[in-house]
Design a protein around this motif. Structure first.
Motif, short mmCIF file in Angstrom:
data_model
loop_
_atom_site.label_atom_id
_atom_site.label_comp_id
_atom_site.label_asym_id
_atom_site.label_seq_id
_atom_site.Cartn_x
_atom_site.Cartn_y
_atom_site.Cartn_z
N VAL A 123 0.83 -1.21 0.00
CA VAL A 123 0.00 0.00 0.00
C VAL A 123 0.86 1.26 0.00
O VAL A 123 0.62 2.20 -0.77
CB VAL A 123 -0.96 -0.01 1.22
CG1 VAL A 123 -1.56 1.38 1.44
CG2 VAL A 123 -2.06 -1.04 1.02
N GLN A 124 1.90 1.26 0.84
CA GLN A 124 2.71 2.47 0.95
C GLN A 124 3.66 2.64 -0.25
O GLN A 124 3.97 3.77 -0.63
CB GLN A 124 3.47 2.43 2.27
CG GLN A 124 2.53 2.61 3.46
CD GLN A 124 3.18 2.37 4.80
OE1 GLN A 124 3.98 3.19 5.26
NE2 GLN A 124 2.85 1.27 5.44
N LEU A 125 4.08 1.55 -0.86
CA LEU A 125 4.88 1.67 -2.08
C LEU A 125 4.05 2.26 -3.22
O LEU A 125 4.57 2.95 -4.10
CB LEU A 125 5.41 0.29 -2.50
CG LEU A 125 6.61 -0.23 -1.70
CD1 LEU A 125 6.92 -1.67 -2.08
CD2 LEU A 125 7.84 0.67 -1.92
N LEU A 126 2.74 1.99 -3.20
CA LEU A 126 1.84 2.52 -4.23
C LEU A 126 1.35 3.92 -3.89
O LEU A 126 0.51 4.47 -4.60
CB LEU A 126 0.65 1.58 -4.41
CG LEU A 126 0.97 0.19 -4.97
CD1 LEU A 126 -0.27 -0.69 -5.02
CD2 LEU A 126 1.59 0.31 -6.37
N GLY A 127 1.85 4.49 -2.79
CA GLY A 127 1.49 5.86 -2.44
C GLY A 127 0.25 5.98 -1.59
O GLY A 127 -0.25 7.09 -1.38
N GLY A 128 -0.29 4.86 -1.09
CA GLY A 128 -1.48 4.91 -0.25
C GLY A 128 -1.11 5.06 1.22
O GLY A 128 0.01 5.41 1.57
N GLY A 129 -2.08 4.79 2.06
CA GLY A 129 -1.84 4.86 3.49
C GLY A 129 -2.57 5.98 4.17
O GLY A 129 -2.34 6.26 5.35
N GLY A 130 -3.47 6.67 3.45
CA GLY A 130 -4.26 7.73 4.06
C GLY A 130 -5.65 7.24 4.42
O GLY A 130 -6.02 6.10 4.16
#
Length: 439
Positions: A123-130
């Motif tokens: 998720v965080q590698l794809l720019g997510g996490g919000g």
């Protein structure tokens, strides 16, 4: 192919204390239901219903039932360790005991950690996490604190059981006295950091009550319950202790983190109360249909506990993603919607249990202990303990930013915590594998 719950129930010997199994299921089930009930989720984040409606904090005196689970653990650990000692009277059985007690605990836990860790990284590698995803990455590991404390109880069972066998109630009294001393130093003398010692003294005292129960030495449960309830009420009314027996956001003093003398007295009242119902509980689980249900629930209890927050946050995330309005907590519409939210969370939990329940299958028979493996096992369980506790604090948010949390004055990141937990588990497995007995 594994043995079914019905077959396990039918094979249960008459000598088994089935009430203990019932208490294990009820205590974990109450914790799960409590988390679902207390979650006050809005579009802005996750709050606590008990902070919104402070009057409901009194319910924690019945619903904060984790002391019962640790009490049950003490009972079971005493029986398990003594059984190994009888089989191998000439050897140290510490490493085999640790492996036997931890396999059903750590296998589902490590599966949970690796699945969530991988998902968080992707998720965080794809720019997510919000949004709700970020909330989930922070919160899903929080219940792991319970597993970390339980690991400590398993690790300390042999020496504390030895003290119990020599001193009986006095061994419990020593732990109680230590908890009192810690709170005096904390609140009266202002000694910094001393309060963290009660993570050991409070929970190990509750665990010690399980040893006493194993030897039939809790003979006045009504007196125990009454004394515990009166002492807890007096401490809250006259001392610096809050009403809630669970942690509350923003409070200066928590009865849970670190545990206080008030929480220990709360544990005494709960232990006395469940012992008062022992006769009725035993009669209930003597019914074949009820006992089959208890056996089935025990077979998935840890998996359900690990994944219940994932399910709850997943339901709320789906509601937000599909545009369903989240009413303000404690309003009429919020209460009206609550049964549907809980039913949906229960359904998703059941689905997750169906996927991951295989990791909770019972382990095979214990091997014969090998001399000299005790220190390796001790190092392993210590690493597991700190890894699991560290992960419960830091969560999986901010993996790529190197986010850390403080664990006993040491900064711990999620990757380091996972490495400690996995490495410790492998050491316990290696040390406790022993020699396969001849058939």
């Amino acid at each position: 192919m594994g043995t079914s719950a019905r077959e396990l129930a039918d094979l249960t010997p008459d000598t088994r204390d089935r009430y203990i199994d019932l208490l294990r299921v009820v205590s974990l089930g109450t914790v799960v239901a409590g988390h679902w009930l207390m979650a006050a989720v809005t579009d802005d984040g996750v709050g606590n219903l008990l902070a919104v409606v402070p009057e409901l904090q009194l319910l924690t005196w019945a619903l904060q039932i984790m002391p019962v689970f640790f009490f049950v653990g003490g009972f079971s650990h005493a029986l398990s360790y003594r059984s190994l000692r009888r089989k191998h009277p000439d050897r140290s059985v510490y490493s085999v005991f640790l492996r036997a007690r931890l396999r059903r605990l750590l296998r589902p836990t490590m599966a949970f950690v690796l699945v969530w860790g991988t998902a968080a990284l992707v998720v965080q590698l794809l720019g997510g996490g919000g949004g709700m995803t970020g909330v989930a990455l922070r919160l899903v590991t929080q219940p792991l604190w319970f597993i970390g404390i339980y690991l400590a109880m398993v690790a300390f069972t042999p020496p504390l059981l030895k003290l119990h066998e020599r001193y009986g109630w006095a061994a419990f009294g020593a732990l109680l006295g230590a908890a009192v001393a810690v709170d005096v130093l904390r609140f009266a003398a202002g000694v910094p950091f001393v309060e963290f010692l009660n993570f050991a003294f409070v929970w190990l005292a509750v665990h010690q009550l399980g040893f006493l129960r194993a030897d039939g030495r809790i003979r006045a449960p009504a007196a125990l319950a009454g004394a515990g309830l009166a002492a807890a009420a007096a401490l809250v009314a006259l001392g610096p202790y809050p009403l809630s027996m669970v942690g509350m956001p923003g409070e200066k003093v928590s009865n849970m983190a670190p545990p206080t003398l008030a929480l220990l007295c709360h544990g005494l009242w709960l232990v006395g109360a469940v012992e008062l119902f022992k006769g009725r509980g035993a009669a209930l689980v003597s019914r074949p249909r009820v006992w089959r249900g208890v056996v089935a629930a025990n077979g998935i209890a840890m998996t359900a506990f690990l994944w219940h927050l994932t399910a709850m946050l997943g339901i709320y995330g789906a509601m937000i993603a599909t545009g369903i309005t989240l009413p303000e907590p404690a309003t009429g519409s919020w209460w009206a919607q609550m049964p549907l939210r809980i039913a949906a969370a229960a359904g998703l939990t059941a689905l997750l249990v169906a996927v991951f329940r295989g990791f909770e299958r019972p382990a095979g028979a214990a091997a014969a202990p090998v001399p000299g493996t005790g220190p390796i096992a001790a190092v392993g369980i210590t690493l597991c303990l700190f890894g699991i506790l560290g992960l419960s604090m830091v969560g999986f948010g901010g993996l790529l930013e190197g986010r850390t949390a403080t664990l006993i004055a040491v900064q711990v990141s999620a990757p380091a915590a996972v490495a400690m937990a996995l490495g410790g588990w492998l050491l316990v497995e290696r040390a406790g594998r022993g020699i396969v007995p001849d058939k």
